[in-house]
Motif scaffolding. Structure first.
Motif, short mmCIF file in Angstrom:
data_model
loop_
_atom_site.label_atom_id
_atom_site.label_comp_id
_atom_site.label_asym_id
_atom_site.label_seq_id
_atom_site.Cartn_x
_atom_site.Cartn_y
_atom_site.Cartn_z
N ALA A 82 73.94 29.52 -27.30
CA ALA A 82 74.54 30.71 -27.93
C ALA A 82 75.76 31.26 -27.21
N HIS A 83 76.18 30.56 -26.14
CA HIS A 83 77.34 31.04 -25.37
C HIS A 83 77.16 32.44 -24.82
N VAL A 84 75.91 32.80 -24.55
CA VAL A 84 75.63 34.09 -23.91
C VAL A 84 75.51 33.84 -22.40
N ARG A 85 76.33 34.55 -21.62
CA ARG A 85 76.33 34.35 -20.17
C ARG A 85 75.29 35.24 -19.50
N THR A 86 74.90 34.81 -18.28
CA THR A 86 73.92 35.57 -17.48
C THR A 86 74.53 35.88 -16.11
N VAL A 87 74.33 37.11 -15.67
CA VAL A 87 74.76 37.52 -14.33
C VAL A 87 73.52 37.92 -13.54
N TYR A 88 73.46 37.52 -12.26
CA TYR A 88 72.30 37.84 -11.42
C TYR A 88 72.58 39.03 -10.52
N VAL A 89 71.53 39.83 -10.35
CA VAL A 89 71.60 40.94 -9.39
C VAL A 89 70.52 40.68 -8.34
N PRO A 90 70.89 40.62 -7.05
CA PRO A 90 69.84 40.43 -6.03
C PRO A 90 69.02 41.70 -5.85
N CYS A 91 67.71 41.55 -5.73
CA CYS A 91 66.88 42.75 -5.54
C CYS A 91 67.03 43.26 -4.11
N GLN A 92 66.68 44.50 -3.89
CA GLN A 92 66.64 45.03 -2.53
C GLN A 92 65.64 44.19 -1.72
N PRO A 93 65.97 43.88 -0.44
CA PRO A 93 65.07 43.03 0.35
C PRO A 93 63.64 43.55 0.41
N GLY A 94 63.48 44.86 0.46
CA GLY A 94 62.13 45.42 0.58
C GLY A 94 61.30 45.31 -0.68
N LEU A 95 61.90 44.79 -1.77
CA LEU A 95 61.16 44.70 -3.03
C LEU A 95 60.94 43.26 -3.48
N SER A 96 61.28 42.29 -2.62
CA SER A 96 61.27 40.90 -3.09
C SER A 96 59.85 40.38 -3.37
N HIS A 97 58.83 41.06 -2.86
CA HIS A 97 57.46 40.60 -3.10
C HIS A 97 56.86 41.21 -4.37
N VAL A 98 57.54 42.15 -5.00
CA VAL A 98 56.92 42.91 -6.10
C VAL A 98 56.93 42.07 -7.38
N SER A 99 55.77 41.91 -7.98
CA SER A 99 55.65 41.06 -9.17
C SER A 99 54.62 41.65 -10.12
N SER A 100 54.94 41.62 -11.42
CA SER A 100 54.00 42.17 -12.42
C SER A 100 52.66 41.45 -12.36
N ARG A 101 52.70 40.14 -12.15
CA ARG A 101 51.44 39.37 -12.13
C ARG A 101 50.54 39.83 -10.98
N PHE A 102 51.15 40.01 -9.80
CA PHE A 102 50.35 40.45 -8.65
C PHE A 102 49.83 41.87 -8.87
N ILE A 103 50.67 42.72 -9.47
CA ILE A 103 50.23 44.09 -9.75
C ILE A 103 49.00 44.06 -10.68
N ARG A 104 49.07 43.23 -11.73
CA ARG A 104 47.93 43.14 -12.65
C ARG A 104 46.67 42.70 -11.90
N ASP A 105 46.81 41.67 -11.05
CA ASP A 105 45.66 41.16 -10.29
C ASP A 105 45.09 42.24 -9.37
N ILE A 106 45.97 42.91 -8.65
CA ILE A 106 45.51 43.88 -7.64
C ILE A 106 44.82 45.05 -8.32
N VAL A 107 45.40 45.52 -9.44
CA VAL A 107 44.76 46.64 -10.17
C VAL A 107 43.41 46.19 -10.73
N HIS A 108 43.38 44.98 -11.23
CA HIS A 108 42.13 44.46 -11.80
C HIS A 108 41.00 44.50 -10.79
N TYR A 109 41.32 44.21 -9.52
CA TYR A 109 40.28 44.18 -8.48
C TYR A 109 40.24 45.47 -7.65
N GLY A 110 40.93 46.51 -8.15
CA GLY A 110 40.79 47.83 -7.53
C GLY A 110 41.62 48.06 -6.29
N GLY A 111 42.65 47.24 -6.06
CA GLY A 111 43.50 47.42 -4.88
C GLY A 111 44.58 48.46 -5.06
#
Ligand code: PNS
Length: 161
Positions: free
Chosen positions: A110-139
């Protein structure tokens, strides 16, 4: 000033996403956060409307940002939102590999371009999947999402069991 589309599943939207949108709004001016979903094939934990509500609430203070749900392809959402290009956040080299293949495909079809933004270093571990898992097990995910997101996830998990 440009308009950019930031597509994702956002199941749930978290502080890493907030960082990317904040950077994109500063850099480009106008950001459409696209909650991508397939109405024929609902997947994930949170309903689409809840994902929208969470993103809207977390982004309400940032000027130039809107949140919309889209079905189908990200490139069609970009066209429909009149976005100049797609923005994606990068946390890890693994993200780059996945995103680069999507970026090349979206440009090829589609000729649509993508630009990347680097996340802040302190947030590189944050992931929706891990959040779902941790909440599921009460963390504790208080460093990654506000408390109302935990409530929404717990409600969805309870409704399933
Ligand atoms: O938050 P996610 O799950 O990493 O986001 C992935 C998403 C939704 C951006 C990607 O799966 C996507 O763009 N889906 C829409 C369908 C599409 O455009 N598929 C072709 C990708 S090359």
């Amino acid at each position: 000033m440009s308009t950019v589309l930031y597509p994702g599943s956002f199941d749930p939207f978290h502080y890493g996403h907030l960082d990317v949108v904040t950077q994109a709004a500063e850099l480009f001016g106008s950001v459409v956060v696209a909650v991508m979903h397939n109405p024929q094939k609902p997947s994930g934990v949170l309903p689409t409307q809840t994902r929208l509500d969470i993103a809207q609430k977390m982004l309400s203070d940032i000027p130039g940002v809107t949140v919309q749900a889209f079905g189908g392809l990200a490139v069609d959402a970009a066209r429909s939102a009149k976005a100049d290009f797609i923005v994606k956040g990068l946390r890890t080299p693994g993200d780059f590999e996945v995103e680069q293949q999507m970026a090349h495909t979206n440009y090829a079809v589609a000729h649509v371009r993508t630009v990347y933004v680097p996340c802040q270093p302190g947030l590189s571990h944050v992931s929706s999947r891990f959040i779902r898992d941790i909440v599921h097990y009460g963390g504790d995910v208080s460093s990654m999402v506000p408390a109302f997101v935990v409530d929404a996830l717990q409600k969805s998990f309870s409704a399933r069991s």
